[in-house]
Design a protein around this motif. Structure first.
Motif, PDB file in Angstrom:
ATOM      1  N   LEU A   2      49.991  45.272  37.109  1.00  0.00           N
ATOM      2  CA  LEU A   2      50.086  44.154  38.041  1.00  0.00           C
ATOM      3  C   LEU A   2      50.865  42.985  37.463  1.00  0.00           C
ATOM      4  O   LEU A   2      51.645  42.344  38.158  1.00  0.00           O
ATOM      5  CB  LEU A   2      48.686  43.683  38.444  1.00  0.00           C
ATOM      6  CG  LEU A   2      47.949  44.547  39.466  1.00  0.00           C
ATOM      7  CD1 LEU A   2      46.507  44.096  39.580  1.00  0.00           C
ATOM      8  CD2 LEU A   2      48.624  44.453  40.819  1.00  0.00           C
ATOM      9  N   VAL A  58      41.043  41.885  38.967  1.00  0.00           N
ATOM     10  CA  VAL A  58      41.141  42.582  37.688  1.00  0.00           C
ATOM     11  C   VAL A  58      40.904  41.606  36.541  1.00  0.00           C
ATOM     12  O   VAL A  58      40.151  41.886  35.608  1.00  0.00           O
ATOM     13  CB  VAL A  58      42.518  43.269  37.555  1.00  0.00           C
ATOM     14  CG1 VAL A  58      42.740  43.760  36.133  1.00  0.00           C
ATOM     15  CG2 VAL A  58      42.624  44.419  38.530  1.00  0.00           C
ATOM     16  N   ARG A  59      41.502  40.415  36.644  1.00  0.00           N
ATOM     17  CA  ARG A  59      41.340  39.432  35.571  1.00  0.00           C
ATOM     18  C   ARG A  59      39.883  38.984  35.443  1.00  0.00           C
ATOM     19  O   ARG A  59      39.335  38.903  34.356  1.00  0.00           O
ATOM     20  CB  ARG A  59      42.233  38.223  35.848  1.00  0.00           C
ATOM     21  CG  ARG A  59      42.451  37.310  34.662  1.00  0.00           C
ATOM     22  CD  ARG A  59      42.825  35.939  35.121  1.00  0.00           C
ATOM     23  NE  ARG A  59      41.841  35.443  36.071  1.00  0.00           N
ATOM     24  CZ  ARG A  59      40.648  35.005  35.718  1.00  0.00           C
ATOM     25  NH1 ARG A  59      40.314  34.975  34.464  1.00  0.00           N
ATOM     26  NH2 ARG A  59      39.788  34.595  36.631  1.00  0.00           N
ATOM     27  N   ARG A 106      45.601  48.769  34.850  1.00  0.00           N
ATOM     28  CA  ARG A 106      45.823  48.144  36.154  1.00  0.00           C
ATOM     29  C   ARG A 106      46.382  46.726  35.969  1.00  0.00           C
ATOM     30  O   ARG A 106      47.329  46.321  36.642  1.00  0.00           O
ATOM     31  CB  ARG A 106      44.486  48.109  36.905  1.00  0.00           C
ATOM     32  CG  ARG A 106      44.522  47.429  38.232  1.00  0.00           C
ATOM     33  CD  ARG A 106      44.981  48.342  39.330  1.00  0.00           C
ATOM     34  NE  ARG A 106      45.293  47.572  40.518  1.00  0.00           N
ATOM     35  CZ  ARG A 106      46.136  47.960  41.456  1.00  0.00           C
ATOM     36  NH1 ARG A 106      46.744  49.108  41.355  1.00  0.00           N
ATOM     37  NH2 ARG A 106      46.369  47.212  42.510  1.00  0.00           N
ATOM     38  N   THR A 112      37.135  40.570  36.543  1.00  0.00           N
ATOM     39  CA  THR A 112      36.273  41.663  36.096  1.00  0.00           C
ATOM     40  C   THR A 112      36.430  41.888  34.600  1.00  0.00           C
ATOM     41  O   THR A 112      35.463  42.185  33.906  1.00  0.00           O
ATOM     42  CB  THR A 112      36.623  42.957  36.839  1.00  0.00           C
ATOM     43  OG1 THR A 112      36.724  42.667  38.214  1.00  0.00           O
ATOM     44  CG2 THR A 112      35.560  44.002  36.616  1.00  0.00           C
ATOM     45  N   MET A 113      37.672  41.731  34.124  1.00  0.00           N
ATOM     46  CA  MET A 113      37.934  41.952  32.709  1.00  0.00           C
ATOM     47  C   MET A 113      37.050  41.060  31.842  1.00  0.00           C
ATOM     48  O   MET A 113      36.374  41.536  30.940  1.00  0.00           O
ATOM     49  CB  MET A 113      39.409  41.613  32.456  1.00  0.00           C
ATOM     50  CG  MET A 113      39.975  42.328  31.306  1.00  0.00           C
ATOM     51  SD  MET A 113      40.048  44.056  31.733  1.00  0.00           S
ATOM     52  CE  MET A 113      40.575  44.710  30.231  1.00  0.00           C
ATOM     53  N   THR A 122      41.462  45.548  44.022  1.00  0.00           N
ATOM     54  CA  THR A 122      42.050  45.538  42.684  1.00  0.00           C
ATOM     55  C   THR A 122      43.338  44.732  42.660  1.00  0.00           C
ATOM     56  O   THR A 122      44.362  45.188  42.207  1.00  0.00           O
ATOM     57  CB  THR A 122      42.326  46.966  42.172  1.00  0.00           C
ATOM     58  OG1 THR A 122      42.981  47.671  43.221  1.00  0.00           O
ATOM     59  CG2 THR A 122      41.059  47.667  41.788  1.00  0.00           C
ATOM     60  N   GLY A 123      43.261  43.502  43.158  1.00  0.00           N
ATOM     61  CA  GLY A 123      44.389  42.576  43.010  1.00  0.00           C
ATOM     62  C   GLY A 123      44.354  41.962  41.626  1.00  0.00           C
ATOM     63  O   GLY A 123      43.405  42.175  40.875  1.00  0.00           O
ATOM     64  N   PRO A 124      45.374  41.173  41.267  1.00  0.00           N
ATOM     65  CA  PRO A 124      45.415  40.554  39.940  1.00  0.00           C
ATOM     66  C   PRO A 124      44.197  39.681  39.644  1.00  0.00           C
ATOM     67  O   PRO A 124      43.666  39.712  38.539  1.00  0.00           O
ATOM     68  CB  PRO A 124      46.686  39.702  39.981  1.00  0.00           C
ATOM     69  CG  PRO A 124      47.376  40.020  41.248  1.00  0.00           C
ATOM     70  CD  PRO A 124      46.530  40.858  42.099  1.00  0.00           C
ATOM     71  N   ASP A 125      43.719  38.918  40.657  1.00  0.00           N
ATOM     72  CA  ASP A 125      42.567  38.037  40.428  1.00  0.00           C
ATOM     73  C   ASP A 125      41.319  38.825  40.083  1.00  0.00           C
ATOM     74  O   ASP A 125      40.592  38.503  39.142  1.00  0.00           O
ATOM     75  CB  ASP A 125      42.284  37.201  41.683  1.00  0.00           C
ATOM     76  CG  ASP A 125      43.340  36.153  41.895  1.00  0.00           C
ATOM     77  OD1 ASP A 125      44.147  35.979  40.963  1.00  0.00           O
ATOM     78  OD2 ASP A 125      43.355  35.544  42.974  1.00  0.00           O
ATOM     79  N   LEU A 180      41.051  49.440  33.700  1.00  0.00           N
ATOM     80  CA  LEU A 180      41.276  48.059  34.149  1.00  0.00           C
ATOM     81  C   LEU A 180      42.469  47.448  33.425  1.00  0.00           C
ATOM     82  O   LEU A 180      43.301  46.762  34.036  1.00  0.00           O
ATOM     83  CB  LEU A 180      40.048  47.210  33.840  1.00  0.00           C
ATOM     84  CG  LEU A 180      39.040  46.933  34.935  1.00  0.00           C
ATOM     85  CD1 LEU A 180      38.050  45.900  34.433  1.00  0.00           C
ATOM     86  CD2 LEU A 180      39.730  46.420  36.171  1.00  0.00           C
TER      87      LEU A 180
END
Lengths: 489, 126
Positions: free
Chosen positions: B97, A156-157, B93, A159-160, A151-154, B90
């Motif tokens: 972040l 999460v982005r 999160r 998957t979003m 669940t790093g920034p990449d 999400l």
């Protein structure tokens, strides 16, 4: 025998439950996952053999007869795709188990993986439009969670955008269900194939287009593909490999199923061929612009989907047979390529072409595995991609569709070009330093997939015959209707 | 009656589409909720409308309501509920972040975009 049909969905779901109970006992989780996915593989082979010997299995869930209840069907087409999918799920599971602990695959990986297996299986065998929605959602929910293993920034982005796009597609799918139910009063695919013939052609073509948009998003067709190269490469390799191999192909499966079964009267073939050509071209041009192994391969998924839709666009037995053959070959090759890419990444910590090189001398095994897969993807003889592309092009020439044939050949050339780009970047050039060595299990699983890809090429004759028989089944909707509804039309 | 429901569904779709096209994640999630409500309303319209409950006790009533759309809508609501909860997690999160609610462009896309501009710049200078 027919108990196998609900079992391919129920066993992985039960297995997922057991892995939760097993908690942090890794060995127990592994045994459950391997036996669950293994069961699906064996059952899929049994269902395919049964379907091919003329007794395709049909189950009416809960004992409610066809139009009223939910039907599960495994005809030849579903059997082939299910068997190949299950084989890939099995190989990638072994790969993932060898990687667990090295990458951030967490404790609940096995649970999610089994749910994904159940969703794929349900989407392939269901004979009911709403049940198909449920199958897709099971598959997608598992895929959302798998994408966010890290669940790093990449992640999460990425998957979003993946979740939002798929949720929009799901809402449109609900819309299709509402419209179909309003017009015909049934959602059973076999029943629909009979009743769709009586629907006003204008309404029917509207439904057909909406269905194409919904599954076009899921299958990453032009112009609805943007989410795919954006989200797939960020996940850990086993996850990307199985997504690349299976998820979009389930979308293609459903497009072929619905277009042949429900909307076969309309023949939107010119539109489909245009979409196919555009998908191929845009996908491969995107791949050429990229500079990372996984991202190049992700754009190639899009490009290759075009070939399958090209086969559907011909709407003939030979065209559909070529499409089925292409799906079979592509699922194996694409999964394999991502697994090799993952091996490179596992050893170097990156897949960027400018930061690795010279693997040909230090890791000849990787080169030996990458080469047949890459040549197969480009359609060079004698590998499996050649057989599938040859079948497509022969049928295109027979039907006098020169334009799409020319596009597909040009795209093959560009595919080869971008494969040489990976080859030049990863395997030639200055030797780079490896950070670690990939686990033997990961290499073994990749060898297994490469072997399967070669087997598809060696057994091309029998597989092409099988695909032709499957295409013969789906080209005439009344065969499917008779199978599910009994003696009717 | 069904015309009003239809109009409501259309409005929900319009507003939902507008919200999804925004850059703020919270708006996107609300938009998704509205769109699925619209789809659910349309499924309800696919049924027969108000009638006798479809529970057979002895004799069968002449007009029974169609239970299928309700069952489907219930399933769809549960699925959408689950995914919305996941999306909210999400979004939280993502906010923790990055400190912002807006969706960023892909890193590779930005990199390739810069490459593209770098290619053009010398021509502009010349």
């Amino acid at each position: 025998m027919s108990w196998l049909l609900p079992a391919v969905v129920a066993v992985p779901v039960l297995g997922a439950g057991f892995t939760v109970v097993a908690g942090r006992r890794l060995l127990v989780q592994r045994v459950i996952a391997v036996s669950g996915v293994g069961f699906v593989l064996v059952a899929a082979i049994a269902l395919l053999i049964s379907a091919d010997s003329g007794s395709a299995q049909v189950t009416q869930v809960g004992g409610w007869a066809a139009p009223a209840g939910v039907t599960l069907v495994a005809d030849r087409f579903a059997g082939i795709v299910l068997t190949v999918s299950a084989a890939m799920l099995f190989a990638v599971l072994i790969y993932a188990m060898a990687q667990l602990g090295r990458d951030a695959l967490d404790w609940w990986f096995h649970t999610k993986y089994l749910v994904l297996t159940a969703g794929v299986a349900l989407s392939l065998v269901t004979g009911d439009l709403f049940n198909l929605f449920v199958g897709f959602e099971i598959m997608l929910i598992a895929s959302y969670v798998l994408l966010t293993v890290k669940t790093g920034p990449d992640e999460v982005r990425a998957t979003m955008s993946y979740v939002v796009i798929n949720l929009v597609a799901s809402a449109l799918f609900l819309l299709v269900i509402a419209f179909v139910y309003t017009t015909t009063g049934t959602l059973n695919l076999a029943d629909l194939s009979v009743k769709m013939a009586e629907v006003d052609p204008a309404v029917r073509s509207g439904l057909s287009m909406l269905t194409l948009v919904v599954f076009g998003i899921k299958a990453a067709l032009f112009p609805l593909f943007m989410w795919l190269p954006d989200s797939y490469p960020t996940a850990p390799t086993p996850v990307t490999a199985i997504f690349a191999g299976l998820l979009t192909k389930v979308g293609v499966f459903v497009i072929i199923r619905t277009q042949t079964l429900l909307f076969s009267q309309d023949e939107p073939s010119t539109l489909l061929l245009f979409v196919a050509g555009a998908t191929m071209t845009v996908g491969v041009l995107g791949a050429i612009a990229q500079n990372d192994v996984k991202r190049i391969l992700s754009f190639h998924i899009v490009s290759q989907i075009g070939y399958m839709i090209m086969g559907l666009g011909f709407l003939s037995v030979a065209g559909l047979a070529a499409a089925i053959l292409y799906i079979t070959h592509h699922i194996v090759v694409k999964t394999g390529l991502f697994l090799v890419g993952g091996l490179v990444e596992a050893e170097h910590g990156t897949g960027a072409l400018d930061r690795i090189g010279g693997l040909l001398h230090r890791r000849p095994v990787l080169a030996a595995m990458f080469l047949p897969l890459a040549l197969s993807l480009a359609g060079i003889p004698p590998f499996s991609g050649f057989v599938a592309k040859l079948a497509l092009i022969q049928e295109g020439l027979a039907l006098d569709r020169g334009m799409i044939v020319a596009v597909s050949l040009a795209v093959s050339l560009l595919t080869l070009f971008s494969m040489t780009k990976i080859w030049g970047g990863v395997f030639w050039g200055e030797q780079s330093k490896a950070e670690a060595k990939a686990a033997p299990g990961m290499v073994a699983a990749t060898v297994l997939v490469v072997g399967l890809s070669l087997a598809v090429a060696v057994l091309a004759g029998p597989i092409a015959d099988l695909a032709a028989r499957a295409a013969g089944d789906i080209v005439d909707p009344s065969i499917y209707a008779r199978l599910v509804l009994g003696v009717q039309p | 009656m069904s015309l009003i429901t239809l109009a409501v569904a259309a409005i929900l779709f319009a507003v939902g589409t507008y919200l999804i096209l925004q850059r703020m994640l919270s708006r996107v999630i609300i938009g998704l909720g509205l769109i699925s409500h619209g789809a659910n309303l349309l499924i309800m319209l696919a049924g027969t409308g108000p009638a006798t409950p479809p529970v057979v006790t002895g004799e069968i009533a002449p007009t029974v309501a169609d239970p299928l759309p309700q069952a489907m809508v219930l399933t769809a609501i549960v699925i959408t509920f689950g995914i919305t909860a996941f999306l909210l997690a999400l979004a939280l999160r993502s906010y923790l972040l990055t400190g912002t609610d807006a969706v960023e462009d892909d890193i590779e896309d930005r990199r390739i975009g810069r490459l593209d501009r770098a290619d053009e710049e010398p021509e502009v200078a010349a």
